[in-house]
Design an enzyme around this catalytic site. Structure first.
Site, mmCIF file in Angstrom:
data_model
loop_
_atom_site.group_PDB
_atom_site.id
_atom_site.type_symbol
_atom_site.label_atom_id
_atom_site.label_comp_id
_atom_site.label_asym_id
_atom_site.label_seq_id
_atom_site.Cartn_x
_atom_site.Cartn_y
_atom_site.Cartn_z
ATOM 1 N N GLU A 273 35.596 17.405 -12.890
ATOM 2 C CA GLU A 273 34.934 16.144 -13.238
ATOM 3 C C GLU A 273 33.843 15.845 -12.234
ATOM 4 O O GLU A 273 34.047 15.984 -11.025
ATOM 5 C CB GLU A 273 35.901 14.949 -13.187
ATOM 6 C CG GLU A 273 36.799 14.731 -14.350
ATOM 7 C CD GLU A 273 37.627 13.456 -14.164
ATOM 8 O OE1 GLU A 273 37.139 12.498 -13.533
ATOM 9 O OE2 GLU A 273 38.770 13.434 -14.651
ATOM 10 N N GLU A 327 34.175 5.332 -22.913
ATOM 11 C CA GLU A 327 35.557 5.041 -23.326
ATOM 12 C C GLU A 327 35.794 3.529 -23.193
ATOM 13 O O GLU A 327 36.013 3.024 -22.105
ATOM 14 C CB GLU A 327 36.542 5.833 -22.474
ATOM 15 C CG GLU A 327 36.428 7.338 -22.650
ATOM 16 C CD GLU A 327 37.352 8.090 -21.719
ATOM 17 O OE1 GLU A 327 38.536 8.264 -22.063
ATOM 18 O OE2 GLU A 327 36.885 8.488 -20.635
ATOM 19 N N LYS A 330 39.090 1.892 -21.335
ATOM 20 C CA LYS A 330 39.514 2.232 -19.978
ATOM 21 C C LYS A 330 39.600 0.972 -19.121
ATOM 22 O O LYS A 330 38.731 0.097 -19.191
ATOM 23 C CB LYS A 330 38.541 3.230 -19.327
ATOM 24 C CG LYS A 330 38.638 4.636 -19.881
ATOM 25 C CD LYS A 330 37.963 5.651 -18.981
ATOM 26 C CE LYS A 330 38.811 5.945 -17.770
ATOM 27 N NZ LYS A 330 38.255 7.053 -16.964
ATOM 28 N N GLU A 336 33.641 2.198 -15.341
ATOM 29 C CA GLU A 336 34.642 3.126 -15.871
ATOM 30 C C GLU A 336 34.468 3.365 -17.368
ATOM 31 O O GLU A 336 34.878 4.399 -17.889
ATOM 32 C CB GLU A 336 36.052 2.598 -15.598
ATOM 33 C CG GLU A 336 36.511 2.742 -14.162
ATOM 34 C CD GLU A 336 36.702 4.196 -13.759
ATOM 35 O OE1 GLU A 336 37.260 4.978 -14.565
ATOM 36 O OE2 GLU A 336 36.280 4.560 -12.653
#
Length: 467
Positions: A273, A327, A330, A336
């Site tokens: 990542e 997303e 999250k 985030e």
């Protein structure tokens, strides 16, 4: 990272690095060898798996990492040629560790029905286990990995699919300078077992370096440039004298040093990542579309250049960018939920040059990274009144990035006039032209500007202008 002295010996380093790598690969292999994306699914608005598969096939992305083993997306990528990393969840570890039959059942359910049509290459067991507060999982991690590896071996897949686990940078207790990288001593016994398993099965050590978080802890302009692969004065490793021009290389090399300190320097490193958010909360430092585009775009260019890092020159680590989509479910700060390269309507969040239609075949010259199609006319030159020391720093930085600075060496077509300003103009312009002709590629700490006047003279030709 502590402040480090500036080196003016980059040209020699750059020429040494440039001569050590080979860029004679076809474009598909060139891009697919290094660049992948993470497919996080903590969202309620994701497109259907078939649409995601179609999107991926329209890009040069060659690898996809899943955090679980979603059968729908695995099946959708069948016969696409895209390599797939699947994951066993943290909650699976106790049963996988305790019962070899549980590992066999996991492989039979999540791998065997899809392979080889779906090109599964790696299974990651858990996520950042060694740095979790739940220490109960730590002693179970290696047994779980070993049982999964044995289950793959029993299914005749052991040489084709590898088993690893993903770590945060917190697994290191020392990373600055990179040559001093060390793992947490409290984890030495577990790490030795883990690394022995990885080495025996030729599996990678997977790590999550995030220059974004490094910048948040040190939000100075020079740190931002260092984190975004933008022109900066560089940081010299006080332990070995090697110069670093970006945080990504520094973090990866710290991991390499930690592996070497334990005698496992030959274990491959994979970046599971890394990424940069395009937006965040009002109190967050760093998230923006401009910064996300600069980091991810320059990272991809850096990987494709094959320059490598100071401790691992001439090769690029396999790297998975976080993430494919935003997303929206999250938890945590706004950033985030904003790492996506694409929106869930399948449009780009911003363009980092991954679309197949936007790419060209890379030069086979051993000193030239992939050159994107020009998007603006003009040349990048120094501003008036900039000091020779700053211009020398600009030369050193530009020439350390894999561009061909031989024309400003003695005997080169652009060596005369032999002045720092003249040499800087050539090097800065070539850097700008090579790395995308974006505004931030002609900044050099606000010492550069774009001009419509062609600086070429005699046999000295400056790349650029209208196309």
């Amino acid at each position: 990272m502590a402040s480090i002295l500036l080196s003016l010996s980059l040209l020699a380093i750059a020429l040494s690095l440039a001569g050590s790598f080979v860029a004679s690969l076809s474009f598909s292999n060139y891009s697919q060898s290094f660049v992948g994306v993470n497919y996080g699914q903590v969202a309620d608005n994701l497109p259907p798996p078939e649409a995601t598969a179609k999107l991926l096939k329209s890009t040069t992305v060659g690898k996809l990492r899943l955090y679980g083993a979603d059968p729908a997306i695995i099946k959708a990528l069948a016969n696409s040629g895209i390599e797939i990393v699947i994951g066993a969840a943290n909650g699976d570890i106790p049963s996988l560790a305790a019962d070899p039959n549980a590992a066999t059942q996991w492989v039979n359910a999540n791998v065997v029905p899809y392979y080889p049509g779906s090109k599964i290459t790696l299974i990651t067991v858990g996520n950042e286990i060694l740095t979790l507060a739940d220490e109960g999982l730590v002693p179970q991690l290696v047994p779980a990995m070993r049982n999964l590896q044995n289950a793959l071996n029993a299914a005749s897949l052991g040489g084709k699919i590898r088993v690893s686990t993903v770590h945060s940078m917190a697994v290191l207790t020392q990373s600055d300078p990179p040559s001093s990288g060390l793992f947490n001593p409290a984890l030495q016994d577990t790490l030795k077992q883990l690394l022995t398993l990885l080495k025996d099965n030729k599996a990678p050590f997977t790590i999550n370096p995030y220059p974004f978080f490094a910048y948040q802890s040190d939000p100075r302009p020079e740190t931002l440039a260092f984190c975004l692969f933008q022109p900066n004065s560089g940081r010299v490793d006080s332990g070995n004298g090697k110069l670093y021009t970006n945080m990504f290389d520094a973090q990866v090399d710290a991991v390499h040093s930690a592996l070497s300190a334990m005698g496992f320097q030959d274990v491959e490193i994979v970046v599971a990542e890394t990424g940069w958010p395009s937006r965040g909360d009002s109190n967050e430092v760093g998230p923006s579309v401009e910064n996300a585009k600069a980091y991810n775009g320059n990272l991809i260019t850096h990987l494709r250049s094959l320059v490598g890092s100071p401790l691992m020159p001439g090769k690029s680590v396999e790297t998975y960018i976080f993430a494919l989509y935003d997303e929206n479910l999250k938890p945590g700060p706004g950033s985030e939920r904003a790492f996506g390269l694409f929106k869930t309507d399948l449009s780009m969040s911003y363009d980092v040059g991954l679309a197949k239609s936007s790419q060209q075949t890379p030069s086979t010259s051993p000193t030239a990274p992939v050159t994107p199609a020009p998007n603006t006319a003009g040349w990048c030159v120094p501003k008036a009144g900039v000091s020779d020391n700053q211009l020398q720093s600009n030369i050193d930085y530009a020439c350390s990035q894999g561009i061909d600075c031989r024309p400003i060496q003695p005997g080169g077509a652009c060596f005369e006039p032999n002045t720092v300003a003249s040499h800087a103009a050539f090097a800065m312009n070539l850097y700008y032209q090579t790395f995308g002709r974006n505004q931030w590629n002609c900044d050099f700490s606000q010492t550069a500007t774009l001009t419509s006047q062609n600086p070429s003279y005699n046999a000295c030709v400056y790349t650029g202008g209208s196309t």
